[in-house]
Design an enzyme around this catalytic site. Structure first.
Site, PDB file in Angstrom:
ATOM      1  N   VAL A 139       0.799  -1.177   0.101  1.00  0.00           N
ATOM      2  CA  VAL A 139      -0.047  -0.084  -0.001  1.00  0.00           C
ATOM      3  C   VAL A 139       0.971   1.198  -0.181  1.00  0.00           C
ATOM      4  O   VAL A 139       1.876   1.171   0.781  1.00  0.00           O
ATOM      5  CB  VAL A 139      -0.895   0.003   1.159  1.00  0.00           C
ATOM      6  CG1 VAL A 139      -1.903   1.252   1.241  1.00  0.00           C
ATOM      7  CG2 VAL A 139      -1.750  -1.242   1.697  1.00  0.00           C
ATOM      8  N   HIS A 140       0.725   2.183  -0.857  1.00  0.00           N
ATOM      9  CA  HIS A 140       1.662   3.249  -0.803  1.00  0.00           C
ATOM     10  C   HIS A 140       0.702   4.759  -1.384  1.00  0.00           C
ATOM     11  O   HIS A 140       1.193   5.634  -1.570  1.00  0.00           O
ATOM     12  CB  HIS A 140       2.821   3.157  -1.403  1.00  0.00           C
ATOM     13  CG  HIS A 140       2.960   3.022  -2.977  1.00  0.00           C
ATOM     14  ND1 HIS A 140       2.505   1.824  -3.696  1.00  0.00           N
ATOM     15  CD2 HIS A 140       2.919   3.966  -3.866  1.00  0.00           C
ATOM     16  CE1 HIS A 140       2.668   1.985  -4.805  1.00  0.00           C
ATOM     17  NE2 HIS A 140       2.867   3.208  -5.020  1.00  0.00           N
ATOM     18  N   ARG A 141      -0.239   4.325  -2.390  1.00  0.00           N
ATOM     19  CA  ARG A 141      -1.068   5.455  -2.979  1.00  0.00           C
ATOM     20  C   ARG A 141      -1.473   6.572  -2.075  1.00  0.00           C
ATOM     21  O   ARG A 141      -1.981   6.038  -1.061  1.00  0.00           O
ATOM     22  CB  ARG A 141      -2.326   4.947  -3.778  1.00  0.00           C
ATOM     23  CG  ARG A 141      -1.806   4.085  -4.779  1.00  0.00           C
ATOM     24  CD  ARG A 141      -1.689   4.548  -6.213  1.00  0.00           C
ATOM     25  NE  ARG A 141      -0.919   3.630  -7.095  1.00  0.00           N
ATOM     26  CZ  ARG A 141      -0.140   4.248  -7.957  1.00  0.00           C
ATOM     27  NH1 ARG A 141       0.285   5.452  -8.269  1.00  0.00           N
ATOM     28  NH2 ARG A 141       0.457   3.230  -8.761  1.00  0.00           N
ATOM     29  N   ASP A 149      -2.189  -1.604  -4.133  1.00  0.00           N
ATOM     30  CA  ASP A 149      -2.491  -0.409  -4.680  1.00  0.00           C
ATOM     31  C   ASP A 149      -1.426  -0.093  -5.811  1.00  0.00           C
ATOM     32  O   ASP A 149      -1.528   1.203  -6.452  1.00  0.00           O
ATOM     33  CB  ASP A 149      -2.988   0.814  -3.694  1.00  0.00           C
ATOM     34  CG  ASP A 149      -1.958   1.196  -2.938  1.00  0.00           C
ATOM     35  OD1 ASP A 149      -0.745   0.820  -2.974  1.00  0.00           O
ATOM     36  OD2 ASP A 149      -2.158   2.246  -2.026  1.00  0.00           O
TER      37      ASP A 149
END
Ligand code: UD1
Ligand code: UDP
Length: 369
Positions: free
Chosen positions: A207-209, A283
């Site tokens: 997850v990093h968006r 993501d």
């Protein structure tokens, strides 16, 4: 400088993976590549490890630009890339993907009348609130050579009025990288044993968006959803620095039994974990595709994806992280599923095609095209 010189601008993790395969192919063509690292990603496990594992040369220029607002970051990169271009005076500038490093490189070159080549052109989410969407649209419309990975991407460029003569559908260089490095990952990576995992018996999540990390309700839904899954199947979460920061700022603990947070992984360990996962939840743009390359089902924790062919082929499904139940149910529902087989991203020769076309446009000697 003159004939046969390209300045390549990279800065973020996925660009190191893409540049790794294209740079190697460029060497074969006789083109001289001057590599610029903007500094956008700078931790050893977000940058150095990729240069080392993928055999990328040490950058000729490191601009040391990281953090800050989008405007500040992009502006400082623009200034730095312009300086390099004035010094090197290349025939072409090459950029990858859709990060701030991509846009800064393309803009700096366009202003100096250096033609721009864009790898991964034509991707669209049609969500202009994403910083990446703005970066990719502007970069495509600044580019003279556009390397589209898919038919869908090619179609977007045609609809936006970009002349067909500038567009080359070559396939996806990330597929080349995955093919090339999978075997090495199998041989060299000890990550499964290190983490005490059994092949096919864990979920890999990333997850990093900004649209997830910077929205507390979405980030909480992801953490709680993955925590529920982890009660049934181990979940491995290599944590991006943006996400680590957001969890800290929002006071969100990631400590459910079975949910294992680790530092960002090198490419070989990541590929190994992807290959043997029961499912990938992410993501990330790149990780969605890599799941498909390895025949692993994927749940995309977003409202939309640029890689729509993965949805159509049944390998991927969208799970907007509105609440924990939506995330957990999507993962449970996708476990054990398979999509249709096919060759959505070319035949593993995208990087060679990019290099040959670029060499031809540079007039470099030794080009086989
Ligand atoms: C960037 C890209 C995104 C891409 C992602 C790949 C933009 C707008 N976003 O997002 O499209 O999917 O890279 O991973 O270009 N940080 C560290 N150490 C690092 C790298 C980053 O601490 O090695 C910190 C930064 O200081 C910053 C935050 O993480 O505070 C976010 O980094 P940034 O490069 O701005 O954006 P990403 O979220 O990484
Ligand atoms: N990746 C990696 N280690 C990690 C997470 C990702 O090596 O801990 C690799 C992944 O295999 C893919 C690329 O980084 O090749 C994707 O980068 P990221 O998810 O940061 O960006 P995006 O593709 O979303 O722009």
């Amino acid at each position: 400088m003159g004939t046969g010189t390209i300045v390549t601008v990279v800065g973020a993790r996925p660009q190191f993976v893409k540049a790794g395969v294209v740079s190697r192919a460029l060497v074969e063509t006789g083109v001289r590549e001057v590599l610029v690292h903007t500094g956008q990603h700078f931790d050893a496990n977000m940058s150095d490890v990729f240069f080392h594992e993928l055999g990328l040369p040490v950058p000729d220029h490191h601009l040391g630009v990281s953090g800050g607002s989008h405007g500040v970051q992009t502006a400082r990169m623009l200034e730095g890339v312009e300086r390099v271009l004035q010094e090197v005076r290349p025939d072409w500038l090459l950029v990858y993907g859709d990060t701030n490093s991509t846009l800064a490189g393309a803009l700096a070159a366009a202003k100096l009348h250096v033609p721009v080549a864009h790898v991964e052109a034509g991707l669209r989410s049609f969500n202009r609130r994403m910083p990446e969407e703005v970066n990719r649209v502007l970069t495509d419309h600044t580019s003279e050579l556009l390397f589209a990975p898919t038919e869908v991407a090619e179609g977007h460029l045609a609809r936006e009025g970009i002349p067909a003569g500038r567009v080359h559908r070559v396939g996806d260089v990330m597929y080349d990288a995955a093919l090339h490095f999978a075997e090495r990952a199998e041989r060299e990576s000890t990550v499964l044993g290190d983490l005490g995992l059994e092949p096919g018996r864990y979920v890999l999540a990333t997850v990093h968006r900004a649209e997830n990390t910077d929205h507390p309700a979405r980030l909480r839904a992801i953490v709680e959803g993955l925590s529920r899954v982890a009660a049934e199947l181990p979940v491995i979460l290599p944590l991006h620095p943006r996400t680590r920061g957001a969890l800290r700022d929002q006071g969100l603990a990631v400590d459910a039994p079975g949910l294992r947070v680790v530092e960002p992984l090198g490419y070989l360990d990541m590929v190994r974990l992807e290959r043997d996962a029961a499912l990938v939840a992410t993501d990330s743009g790149g990780v969605q595709k890599e799941a498909y390359f390895f025949g692993v089902p994927c749940v995309t924790l977003r409202d939309e994806t640029e890689w729509v062919e993965l949805l159509e082929a049944g390998w991927n499904r969208l799970a907007p992280p509105t609440d924990a139940g939506a995330v957990a149910d999507a993962v449970r529902g996708a476990l054990g599923t398979r999509g249709r087989t096919g060759q959505l991203y070319g035949d593993g020769t995208a990087a060679v095609k990019v290099a040959h076309i670029l060499a031809r446009f540079c007039g470099a000697a030794g080009c086989a095209e």
